[in-house]
Each structure stands twice: as structure tokens, then as C-alpha cells.
Scaffold this motif. Structure first.
Motif, PDB file in Angstrom:
ATOM      1  N   LYS A  23       0.752  -1.521   0.524  1.00  0.00           N
ATOM      2  CA  LYS A  23       0.074   0.332  -0.365  1.00  0.00           C
ATOM      3  C   LYS A  23       0.659   1.244  -0.267  1.00  0.00           C
ATOM      4  CE  LYS A  23      -3.688  -0.450  -0.788  1.00  0.00           C
ATOM      5  NZ  LYS A  23      -4.397  -0.704  -2.661  1.00  0.00           N
ATOM      6  N   LYS A  37      -4.320  10.967  -7.032  1.00  0.00           N
ATOM      7  CA  LYS A  37      -4.294   9.641  -7.386  1.00  0.00           C
ATOM      8  C   LYS A  37      -2.767   9.201  -7.872  1.00  0.00           C
ATOM      9  CE  LYS A  37      -9.067   8.629  -7.707  1.00  0.00           C
ATOM     10  NZ  LYS A  37     -10.473   8.670  -8.838  1.00  0.00           N
ATOM     11  N   GLY A  61       0.757   6.929  -6.488  1.00  0.00           N
ATOM     12  CA  GLY A  61       1.676   5.443  -7.421  1.00  0.00           C
ATOM     13  C   GLY A  61       3.130   5.050  -6.386  1.00  0.00           C
ATOM     14  N   THR A  88       5.349   4.293  -8.146  1.00  0.00           N
ATOM     15  CA  THR A  88       5.708   4.656  -9.234  1.00  0.00           C
ATOM     16  C   THR A  88       6.926   6.093  -8.580  1.00  0.00           C
ATOM     17  OG1 THR A  88       4.492   5.651 -10.568  1.00  0.00           O
ATOM     18  CG2 THR A  88       5.702   3.297 -11.023  1.00  0.00           C
ATOM     19  N   GLN A 117      10.860   6.579  -7.834  1.00  0.00           N
ATOM     20  CA  GLN A 117      11.586   7.617  -8.762  1.00  0.00           C
ATOM     21  C   GLN A 117      12.527   8.117  -7.904  1.00  0.00           C
ATOM     22  OE1 GLN A 117       8.962   9.276 -11.047  1.00  0.00           O
ATOM     23  NE2 GLN A 117       8.653   7.474 -12.785  1.00  0.00           N
ATOM     24  N   ILE A 128       8.610  -2.981  -9.670  1.00  0.00           N
ATOM     25  CA  ILE A 128       8.344  -2.841  -8.307  1.00  0.00           C
ATOM     26  C   ILE A 128       7.066  -3.944  -8.924  1.00  0.00           C
ATOM     27  CG2 ILE A 128       6.745  -1.217  -7.750  1.00  0.00           C
ATOM     28  CD1 ILE A 128       7.604   0.913  -8.894  1.00  0.00           C
ATOM     29  N   VAL A 129       6.835  -4.836  -7.554  1.00  0.00           N
ATOM     30  CA  VAL A 129       6.344  -5.303  -7.114  1.00  0.00           C
ATOM     31  C   VAL A 129       5.304  -5.470  -6.512  1.00  0.00           C
ATOM     32  CG1 VAL A 129       6.104  -8.266  -6.561  1.00  0.00           C
ATOM     33  CG2 VAL A 129       7.865  -7.682  -7.268  1.00  0.00           C
ATOM     34  N   SER A 130       4.199  -5.087  -6.367  1.00  0.00           N
ATOM     35  CA  SER A 130       2.879  -5.179  -5.500  1.00  0.00           C
ATOM     36  C   SER A 130       1.827  -6.392  -5.936  1.00  0.00           C
ATOM     37  CB  SER A 130       2.327  -3.958  -6.118  1.00  0.00           C
ATOM     38  OG  SER A 130       1.323  -3.357  -5.199  1.00  0.00           O
ATOM     39  N   HIS A 131       1.944  -7.449  -5.557  1.00  0.00           N
ATOM     40  CA  HIS A 131       1.107  -8.428  -5.018  1.00  0.00           C
ATOM     41  C   HIS A 131       0.813  -9.273  -3.907  1.00  0.00           C
ATOM     42  CE1 HIS A 131       0.888 -12.238  -7.736  1.00  0.00           C
ATOM     43  NE2 HIS A 131       0.369 -12.668  -7.197  1.00  0.00           N
ATOM     44  N   LEU A 145       8.166 -12.497  -3.376  1.00  0.00           N
ATOM     45  CA  LEU A 145       8.066 -12.428  -4.912  1.00  0.00           C
ATOM     46  C   LEU A 145       9.205 -11.484  -5.289  1.00  0.00           C
ATOM     47  CD1 LEU A 145       6.678 -13.077  -7.697  1.00  0.00           C
ATOM     48  CD2 LEU A 145       4.851 -11.262  -6.982  1.00  0.00           C
ATOM     49  N   ARG A 157      -0.123   0.737 -14.206  1.00  0.00           N
ATOM     50  CA  ARG A 157       0.807   2.789 -13.907  1.00  0.00           C
ATOM     51  C   ARG A 157       0.090   2.436 -12.077  1.00  0.00           C
ATOM     52  NH1 ARG A 157       1.181   6.551 -10.868  1.00  0.00           N
ATOM     53  NH2 ARG A 157       2.057   7.883 -10.786  1.00  0.00           N
ATOM     54  N   ASN A 158      -1.912   2.451 -11.684  1.00  0.00           N
ATOM     55  CA  ASN A 158      -1.790   2.703 -11.049  1.00  0.00           C
ATOM     56  C   ASN A 158      -2.626   1.607 -10.215  1.00  0.00           C
ATOM     57  OD1 ASN A 158      -2.260   6.075 -11.693  1.00  0.00           O
ATOM     58  ND2 ASN A 158      -3.259   4.967 -13.257  1.00  0.00           N
ATOM     59  N   SER A 204      -4.269  -0.380  -7.399  1.00  0.00           N
ATOM     60  CA  SER A 204      -5.778  -0.421  -7.483  1.00  0.00           C
ATOM     61  C   SER A 204      -6.558   1.233  -6.959  1.00  0.00           C
ATOM     62  CB  SER A 204      -6.610  -1.745  -6.580  1.00  0.00           C
ATOM     63  OG  SER A 204      -5.595  -1.406  -4.904  1.00  0.00           O
ATOM     64  N   ILE A 205      -6.004   1.964  -7.028  1.00  0.00           N
ATOM     65  CA  ILE A 205      -6.245   2.997  -6.745  1.00  0.00           C
ATOM     66  C   ILE A 205      -7.513   3.605  -6.433  1.00  0.00           C
ATOM     67  CG2 ILE A 205      -6.395   4.685  -9.050  1.00  0.00           C
ATOM     68  CD1 ILE A 205      -5.148   5.889  -5.384  1.00  0.00           C
ATOM     69  N   PHE A 258       2.124  -9.336  -9.950  1.00  0.00           N
ATOM     70  CA  PHE A 258       2.152  -8.091 -10.712  1.00  0.00           C
ATOM     71  C   PHE A 258       2.881  -7.007 -10.120  1.00  0.00           C
ATOM     72  CE2 PHE A 258      -0.752  -4.273 -11.594  1.00  0.00           C
ATOM     73  CZ  PHE A 258      -1.980  -5.011 -11.916  1.00  0.00           C
ATOM     74  N   PHE A 259       3.438  -6.808 -11.658  1.00  0.00           N
ATOM     75  CA  PHE A 259       4.775  -5.629 -11.474  1.00  0.00           C
ATOM     76  C   PHE A 259       3.697  -4.025 -11.560  1.00  0.00           C
ATOM     77  CE2 PHE A 259       6.436  -9.545 -12.355  1.00  0.00           C
ATOM     78  CZ  PHE A 259       7.329  -9.408 -11.929  1.00  0.00           C
ATOM     79  N   VAL A 260       4.063  -2.767 -10.815  1.00  0.00           N
ATOM     80  CA  VAL A 260       3.609  -1.523 -10.782  1.00  0.00           C
ATOM     81  C   VAL A 260       4.593  -0.904 -12.114  1.00  0.00           C
ATOM     82  CG1 VAL A 260       3.148   0.737 -10.626  1.00  0.00           C
ATOM     83  CG2 VAL A 260       2.231  -1.330  -9.328  1.00  0.00           C
ATOM     84  N   SER A 261       4.393   0.176 -13.275  1.00  0.00           N
ATOM     85  CA  SER A 261       5.685   0.525 -14.200  1.00  0.00           C
ATOM     86  C   SER A 261       4.962   1.746 -14.411  1.00  0.00           C
ATOM     87  CB  SER A 261       6.118  -0.203 -14.928  1.00  0.00           C
ATOM     88  OG  SER A 261       4.919  -0.674 -15.690  1.00  0.00           O
ATOM     89  N   GLU A 262       5.818   2.932 -14.952  1.00  0.00           N
ATOM     90  CA  GLU A 262       5.147   4.195 -15.640  1.00  0.00           C
ATOM     91  C   GLU A 262       4.038   4.123 -16.731  1.00  0.00           C
ATOM     92  OE1 GLU A 262       5.788   7.057 -13.319  1.00  0.00           O
ATOM     93  OE2 GLU A 262       4.514   8.149 -14.779  1.00  0.00           O
ATOM     94  N   TRP A 314      10.074  -5.361 -20.203  1.00  0.00           N
ATOM     95  CA  TRP A 314       9.981  -5.800 -19.308  1.00  0.00           C
ATOM     96  C   TRP A 314       9.105  -7.410 -18.950  1.00  0.00           C
ATOM     97  CZ3 TRP A 314      12.494  -7.043 -14.920  1.00  0.00           C
ATOM     98  CH2 TRP A 314      11.827  -7.560 -13.624  1.00  0.00           C
ATOM     99  N   LEU A 323      -8.349   4.437 -13.600  1.00  0.00           N
ATOM    100  CA  LEU A 323      -7.804   5.566 -13.794  1.00  0.00           C
ATOM    101  C   LEU A 323      -9.155   6.568 -14.047  1.00  0.00           C
ATOM    102  CD1 LEU A 323      -5.820   7.216 -12.114  1.00  0.00           C
ATOM    103  CD2 LEU A 323      -4.936   8.795 -13.849  1.00  0.00           C
TER     104      LEU A 323
END
Lengths: 382, 208
Positions: free
Chosen positions: A98, A114, A118, A120, A124, A138-141, A148, B89-90, B92-93, B136-140, B146, B171
Motif C-alpha cells: 500500500k 491518485k 502511485g 512509481t 523514482q 516494482i512488485v505489488s502482489h 516475489l 501504473r495505478n 488498485s487506486i 503483478f508489477f507496477v510501472s510508469e 520487461w 484511473l
């Protein structure tokens, strides 16, 4: 495939700001978990392991608390490893569930906010601070994020894509997160009791942890390797674990096979052990399927609470310290066996030669992850 | 890296106003966001009532995967041979903002569970009984290099025979999904799994 060595590690938690401080605290049976009466976070008292303000002597105004604990953790690990974060063959892998979600609680929700929340945006800032050349991964799992992230780093290294990977994870406990877990009736109002017959649910915790991994072994140190990893999905329920434990077993089996070690070679298990009824039962089934029911198993949730996206990393760091110090940490809060299948839950400090550890995590969305950590030479010191 | 060993055997592109399967438009609507997804769900005959419980990200993933896999997907794989690798990118916003607003009155576990981006992967695993590697990956922005590297690596290790991968981002009411079915074996009209082909499909000009 190249081998993947641990160069250094850090834990930045309520129990200490280095891996050593944290490991020493655990050996002394200290816990960061306590009862809080904090109206800002929860209308009712709650039990958790939180940073008690002020965390830092002077705050970096440009960084949130989430970003600052992550940065402090990375800084220590990078210094210990003596690596150059600006090198072209080095990359940062971050894990969090989170991140900066607390921003949502403080301001009107706009499009700009929002985007700012993020991950990212934080990644950065942190990458710029350390001068990493490549964009961070970035891993968000959910609750397997930290594990992971280690598996992802291992794959990047053993495939020869990078020489050094800094893997770091963090989460901060806010009203958002606390209210959510409370809504599930999953939060215990007392110190959590992993694997115990009377377990009543989780304690939440906050913290950051970092591993510096490399294809080059560290000098003047017993080599510790991340030698295997596996991920699976229960395909059963969004917020409840598998009924059989078969899928966690599948992840464990893949990790063992990749490491090329039999289950009999595992000296101890650092389980997820959230102290919810269903999670701990599921884990007991999986460990029995893997033939690991006799192996000493611990959960560290009684010291740290559930640190979410940091958990897999933080608990891996303690496991590495355990291997290096030939000492298995007990399961704080455990007294009476109470899982559906038998487990050998570690209840006091065990000192013996240790070579291999299994670390597992499981999370919402039915995800499971497992890694094997191995020490290559034996040097039993008491 | 070679990257010529694996194959994109189906693609789906879901944006506001349009859904494309491979090169063909399968759905058009003037609606946006949740209304668009609800209309697509009905008209495309998805028939999976859990849809109504889901947040927009999972709804979008469900509709996109349904279009992607319908008439394309062999069931010859074992559950653990099929995986999912998603990114956005976002995170679960939208579910986060929704949960937070609603929680001022009453924190709902049914809303809270969707405040993790990987839940869409979990939902698809439940529907299709996929049990393989997931991430699950987050990227700009959509990072074809990737996704290509990570999925190819899983196939090279022989951890997966098939993978549903790509981008799922929501979003506000802006929907952006681009999913690929990648398999070790080629099929009738497949293209080679390369970063260039992924990017080309993601950026496809489908005419407004």
C-alpha cells in the motif's frame, strides 16, 4: 545459471535499525507488538508493531515516512555491501502493498493525488536518491510481495541480466489498512499466537527490509545463497486460503527443485504464520504434503506483526541471520499446538548447525511464494 | 536475447469505446468506465455472475480475458502450467478511493479485498482454474521489454506452457487493458513473442 549470493541485509523496524540489532532483539525475546490507543488510526484499541514517533532525528521533508524507512533500510544494506548503486549492471527491485496510501486519508481525492500515491512516484524518488541508472522494478502482489521481489531479483541475476540487485520492501500501517483488516474480523486484540490452538487473528506491523544480492560471492563471509524460488495460485478464494494446501506445496516443491535440494535437507522453516485460523491450518497441510512436518518451523509475527509487503523480505533477513548464527528463532505467542495437521513449531531458541531454510508467504488473491536460502559451509559456533 | 521461441496466439485490446480481439472489433459503445464494462459483459455473453461483486479493475480483467480466451484456448494444459503476469501504473487506486470513502460510514471487507492490484489475477485464476506462476508489477507505462523478459524467462525455465500477460490499468473512468496469450506452441495466426510485437499491438491505431 549463475549462483545468487547475499551480500548484505537490513531490517528497519520498531525493534532496531540494522539486521544485527533486530536479530539480537529476537534472541532476547523482545517484541515490537503492543496495544495502542490511537484514535487517529482506530476508534478501538488495537495490537500492532508500530514505529513510536519520532522515528528520525530530522525528517527529510521531501520524503514520506514510507519512503524514509525504505531509504534508511537501503542505505544501511548498500553501505554494508559496499556496492555502487550507480553501476550500469545494478538494479533496484521494490516491494510494497500500500505504499503511500496514507495520503488518501489526509487530502481530497483528486486525479493528481491518485497519481502521486502511485508506487512509481516513490520508486523514482528513491532511485534518484541513490542514483540507480535503471528504472526500478516494482512488485505489488499482496502479502507475497517481498518474497516475489526476492524471486524476481534471483531470476534477473541467475539469467545474467544484472550483476547486483538491491531488493527492498516496506509498508506503513495507517487507518486505511487497519480498518480493512478489522472489517475482516481478522485482527487479534491481543498478542498474536501463530499455530496456537487459541489463535485469534493477526497483529499488523510496519517496517522496511533490504537484501543486496549478487552473482559474485561476498569476501570474508560464509556464502549464503538464494538457491530456489516458486510461485503458485490457489484458484480457490479471493480472501481465504486453499482448503488443501496443495498450491503452497506446489510453490515449495518448485523452490526445492530449483535449488536442487531434497525436503530432508531443510533445517528450519520460516512460515507465514499470520495466526489466523485458516492460514495456519492451510500451511500445516502444505508442510505435511511436502514431508516437512518434523522440521522446526517458526512464525515471526509475534515480534513484528504482519508487515505486509515487507514481510517476505524481513523474515528472509532473519532467516539469513539464523543460518549465519546457527540459531533458530522461536515462535513468540505459541503455546498449545492447534493446527489441523501436526507441525514442529519452534518454541525456544535452538542452536545447532544450520545449512538450509525454507521461507514461505501466502496472501489475498490466493497467491503463494516460497524460497530456499542456503549456507554453503558449516562453521558451528556456539 | 533471441525471444523467437514463443508465440502470441491471441490478443485483446480494451479501451473506452472499443474492444478488439486480434484485429477485429468485437464491441463498441459510447459508455465509459463501469457502464462500459457492464454493457460489454452483457452483450459479449460473459456469463460469470461474480462480475457484479468486482471492482472495475477485476471487471475489466474478466471481460478482457473472456474475449482473449474464448474459442482460442485449449484446456490441454495442467492448472500449474498456466500463469498470469500483469502490470499497470495505478495499482488498485480506484478501489482504494472507493473503499476509503465508503469506510467513513462502514468499512466493508467486500470492498477492502479489491484494494490490491493482484486480486484481478486471483479472480481469473478462480474462473479458469489457473494455478501457475503469477506476478503483478507496477510501472510508469506499459513496459514491453520487461513483460517479454519475465514471461520468456518463466517459459525457458519450463515453469509455464502458457501465460496471459500484459497491462490492466484503471484511473477514474479511463479503462486501458491490453492482454496477450503467450504459448510455447504456435497456432494458426500467431505472431512471434517479441517486445516489438507487444508494443505494436499495445499502440495499435484502431481508428476512433
Amino acid at each position: 545459471m549463475k549462483k545468487v549470493y547475499v551480500l548484505s541485509q537490513n531490517i528497519f523496524s520498531p525493534l532496531g535499525t540494522t539486521a544485527k540489532e533486530n536479530f539480537d532483539a529476537l534472541c532476547k525475546n523482545e517484541s515490537g507488538v503492543q496495544v495502542y490507543h490511537d484514535q487517529q488510526k482506530s476508534a478501538v484499541p488495537f495490537c500492532a508493531a508500530l514505529f513510536n514517533a519520532p522515528v528520525f532525528q530530522s525528517r527529510n521533508e521531501a520524503f514520506t515516512l514510507f519512503e524514509e524507512i525504505l531509504t534508511a533500510s537501503i542505505e544501511d544494506a548498500v553501505a554494508l555491501a559496499g556496492i555502487d548503486t550507480r553501476a550500469a549492471d545494478t538494479v533496484l527491485v521494490l516491494s510494497s502493498t500500500k505504499g503511500n496510501i496514507s495520503m488518501l486519508e489526509q487530502q481530497p481525492v483528486t486525479d493528481a493525488l491518485k497519481q502521486e500515491i502511485g508506487l512509481t512516484a516513490s520508486a523514482q524518488k528513491i532511485a534518484r536518491h541513490f542514483g540507480f541508472q535503471h528504472p526500478p522494478v516494482i512488485v505489488s502482489h499482496a502479502c507475497i510481495s517481498g518474497t516475489l521481489a526476492i524471486i524476481t531479483a534471483k531470476r534477473l541475476l541467475d539469467a545474467g541480466k544484472f550483476k547486483t540487485v538491491v531488493v527492498a520492501g516496506a509498508d506503513v500501517i495507517t487507518r486505511f489498512i487497519l480498518s480493512g483488516f478489522q472489517s475482516f474480523q481478522a485482527v487479534s486484540d491481543e498478542l498474536c499466537r501463530p499455530f496456537d490452538a487459541g489463535r485469534k487473528g493477526i497483529n499488523l506491523g510496519e517496517g522496511a527490509a533490504t537484501l543486496v544480492l549478487s552473482t559474485d560471492a561476498a569476501v570474508n563471509m560464509e556464502p549464503v545463497l538464494i538457491s530456489g524460488g516458486g510461485v503458485s495460485n490457489d484458484a480457490n478464494h479471493i480472501s481465504g486460503p486453499s482448503r488443501t494446501g496443495e498450491e503452497l506445496f506446489m510453490a515449495i516443491d518448485r523452490a526445492l527443485k530449483e535449488a536442487g535440494v531434497p525436503a530432508a535437507a531443510i533445517d528450519f522453516i520460516s512460515a507465514h504464520g499470520t495466526a489466523t485460523l485458516y492460514n495456519d491450518d492451510m500451511e500445516s497441510r502444505a508442510m505435511n504434503l511436502a514431508g516437512l512436518q518434523e522440521v522446526p518451523v517458526n512464525s515471526l509475527k509475534g515480534y513484528y506483526g504482519h508487515t505486509l509487503g515487507a514481510a517476505g523480505l524481513l523474515e528472509a533477513v532473519i532467516s539469513i541471520e539464523s543460518l549465519r548464527n546457527n540459531t533458530i528463532i522461536p515462535t513468540r505467542g505459541f503455546e498449545v499446538p492447534g493446527t489441523v495437521m501436526p507441525l514442529n513449531v519452534c518454541r525456544e531458541l535452538i542452536k545447532k548447525p544450520l545449512h538450509a531454510c525454507l521461507k514461505t508467504t501466502s496472501g489475498f488473491g490466493g497467491c503463494n511464494a516460497a524460497i530456499i536460502i542456503e549456507k554453503k559451509f558449516n562453521s558451528f559456533k556456539v | 536475447m533471441g525471444g523467437t521461441d514463443y508465440h502470441i496466439t491471441a490478443t485483446v485490446l480494451l479501451r473506452n469505446s472499443i474492444i478488439l480481439k486480434d484485429d477485429a472489433v468485437v464491441f463498441r459503445s459510447e459508455e465509459k468506465g463501469a457502464a462500459f464494462l457492464k454493457e460489454a459483459y452483457g452483450q459479449l455473453g460473459v456469463e460469470y455472475p461474480r462480475f457484479y461483486k468486482m471492482d472495475a479493475l477485476s471487471k475489466m480483467g474478466l471481460v478482457a480475458a473472456d474475449v482473449l480466451l474464448k474459442n482460442n484456448f485449449t484446456t490441454a494444459y495442467r492448472p500449474e502450467q498456466v500463469g498470469l503476469v500483469f502490470s499497470n501504473r495505478n495499482a488498485s487506486i480506484e478501489a482504494d478511493a472507493h473503499y476509503w470513502e465508503a469506510s467513513q460510514e462502514y468499512p466493508s471487507p467486500a470492498l477492502f479485498v479489491y484494494t490490491l492490484p493482484n486480486i484481478v489475477i486471483g479472480e481469473l485464476c478462480i474462473r479458469y482454474q489457473f494455478k501457475g506462476e503469477n506476478a503483478f508489477f507496477v510501472s510508469e507505462r506499459f513496459d514491453a521489454e520487461w513483460i517479454h523478459w519475465y514471461v520468456s524467462d518463466l517459459m525457458k525455465r519450463n515453469l509455464l506452457k502458457a501465460c496471459i500477460c500484459g497491462w490492466v490499468d484503471v484511473l477514474d473512468d479511463r479503462l486501458d487493458a491490453c492482454l496477450f496469450l503467450v504459448e510455447q506452441e504456435a497456432s494458426g495466426r500467431s505472431s512471434t513473442f517479441t517486445p516489438g510485437n507487444l508494443d505494436q499491438i499495445y499502440k495499435k491505431d484502431y481508428g476512433k
